[in-house]
Design a protein around this motif. Sequence first.
Motif, PDB file in Angstrom:
ATOM      1  N   GLU A 157     -18.201  -4.419  -8.645  1.00  0.00           N
ATOM      2  CA  GLU A 157     -17.210  -4.720  -7.781  1.00  0.00           C
ATOM      3  C   GLU A 157     -16.316  -3.748  -6.893  1.00  0.00           C
ATOM      4  OE1 GLU A 157     -13.679  -8.139  -8.275  1.00  0.00           O
ATOM      5  OE2 GLU A 157     -14.423  -7.288  -9.977  1.00  0.00           O
ATOM      6  N   GLY A 158     -15.996  -2.424  -7.535  1.00  0.00           N
ATOM      7  CA  GLY A 158     -15.440  -1.467  -7.083  1.00  0.00           C
ATOM      8  C   GLY A 158     -13.798  -2.119  -6.828  1.00  0.00           C
ATOM      9  N   ILE A 159     -13.218  -1.123  -6.219  1.00  0.00           N
ATOM     10  CA  ILE A 159     -11.859  -1.402  -5.698  1.00  0.00           C
ATOM     11  C   ILE A 159     -11.670  -1.527  -4.273  1.00  0.00           C
ATOM     12  CG2 ILE A 159      -9.454  -0.433  -5.694  1.00  0.00           C
ATOM     13  CD1 ILE A 159     -10.220   0.883  -8.553  1.00  0.00           C
ATOM     14  N   THR A 160     -11.314  -2.387  -3.698  1.00  0.00           N
ATOM     15  CA  THR A 160     -10.902  -2.566  -2.200  1.00  0.00           C
ATOM     16  C   THR A 160      -9.389  -2.553  -1.839  1.00  0.00           C
ATOM     17  OG1 THR A 160     -10.591  -5.093  -2.424  1.00  0.00           O
ATOM     18  CG2 THR A 160     -12.846  -4.116  -1.762  1.00  0.00           C
ATOM     19  N   ALA A 161      -8.609  -2.741  -2.981  1.00  0.00           N
ATOM     20  CA  ALA A 161      -7.132  -2.627  -2.340  1.00  0.00           C
ATOM     21  C   ALA A 161      -6.398  -2.123  -3.673  1.00  0.00           C
ATOM     22  CB  ALA A 161      -6.465  -3.614  -1.841  1.00  0.00           C
ATOM     23  N   LEU A 162      -5.121  -1.411  -3.614  1.00  0.00           N
ATOM     24  CA  LEU A 162      -4.140  -1.006  -4.671  1.00  0.00           C
ATOM     25  C   LEU A 162      -2.892  -1.468  -4.226  1.00  0.00           C
ATOM     26  CD1 LEU A 162      -5.507   2.276  -5.924  1.00  0.00           C
ATOM     27  CD2 LEU A 162      -5.736   0.127  -7.229  1.00  0.00           C
ATOM     28  N   ASP A 163      -2.111  -2.093  -4.878  1.00  0.00           N
ATOM     29  CA  ASP A 163      -0.607  -2.381  -4.442  1.00  0.00           C
ATOM     30  C   ASP A 163       0.357  -1.888  -5.631  1.00  0.00           C
ATOM     31  OD1 ASP A 163       1.680  -3.151  -3.373  1.00  0.00           O
ATOM     32  OD2 ASP A 163       0.747  -4.454  -2.090  1.00  0.00           O
ATOM     33  N   ARG A 170       7.326 -10.381  -6.576  1.00  0.00           N
ATOM     34  CA  ARG A 170       6.687  -9.168  -7.594  1.00  0.00           C
ATOM     35  C   ARG A 170       5.675  -9.754  -8.281  1.00  0.00           C
ATOM     36  NH1 ARG A 170      10.525  -4.867  -7.310  1.00  0.00           N
ATOM     37  NH2 ARG A 170       8.825  -3.555  -8.154  1.00  0.00           N
ATOM     38  N   HIS A 171       5.470 -11.226  -8.027  1.00  0.00           N
ATOM     39  CA  HIS A 171       4.213 -11.889  -8.713  1.00  0.00           C
ATOM     40  C   HIS A 171       2.997 -11.295  -8.029  1.00  0.00           C
ATOM     41  CE1 HIS A 171       7.284 -15.192 -10.169  1.00  0.00           C
ATOM     42  NE2 HIS A 171       7.389 -14.129 -10.533  1.00  0.00           N
ATOM     43  N   HIS A 196       4.835  -0.857  -3.115  1.00  0.00           N
ATOM     44  CA  HIS A 196       5.967  -1.716  -3.015  1.00  0.00           C
ATOM     45  C   HIS A 196       6.988  -1.306  -4.041  1.00  0.00           C
ATOM     46  CE1 HIS A 196       3.504  -3.823  -6.283  1.00  0.00           C
ATOM     47  NE2 HIS A 196       4.853  -3.972  -6.641  1.00  0.00           N
ATOM     48  N   SER A 197       7.006  -0.230  -4.474  1.00  0.00           N
ATOM     49  CA  SER A 197       8.392   0.200  -5.198  1.00  0.00           C
ATOM     50  C   SER A 197       9.783   0.220  -4.860  1.00  0.00           C
ATOM     51  CB  SER A 197       8.057   1.698  -6.015  1.00  0.00           C
ATOM     52  OG  SER A 197       9.123   1.997  -6.840  1.00  0.00           O
TER      53      SER A 197
END
Length: 127
Positions: A44-50, A17-18, A87-88
């Motif tokens: 920068e914008g956003i390229t990924a969310l987890d 989870r780190h 990833h919940s």
Amino acid sequence: MKIWLDDQLHDPAAPNRHTPEGWVGCKDGKEFKAAVTKAMESDEGITALDLDNDLGEESLEGHELLQWMVDTYPEVIVSEDVLINIHSANEVEARKMESNIKWWRKNKEETIAMKDRKDPWATLDKH
């Protein structure tokens, strides 16, 4: 920017989870909103969310932050260029989040148009 949302960022018992290398880690809704806002107000914008869902009693949950993203920055959520992973361990909420993302991406124009909708509850008399 790649943003990792999890309340167990520093839990030695949960190394999976780190925050991964190269990602910005956020442990709660306040940190997540700050990171998203910084990314969107910069070049920068956003390229990924987890995203995790269950973030503890003192924070909004992941599905609520995902809804905030759709309300505030729908262009990020509907973009096929942005990797979004859930990833919940909460399987029910994870499936709902994944289903919502799929619907928002399938209905891009409608999703983006929702950003400008007026709050129907704001006009109610609050006495």
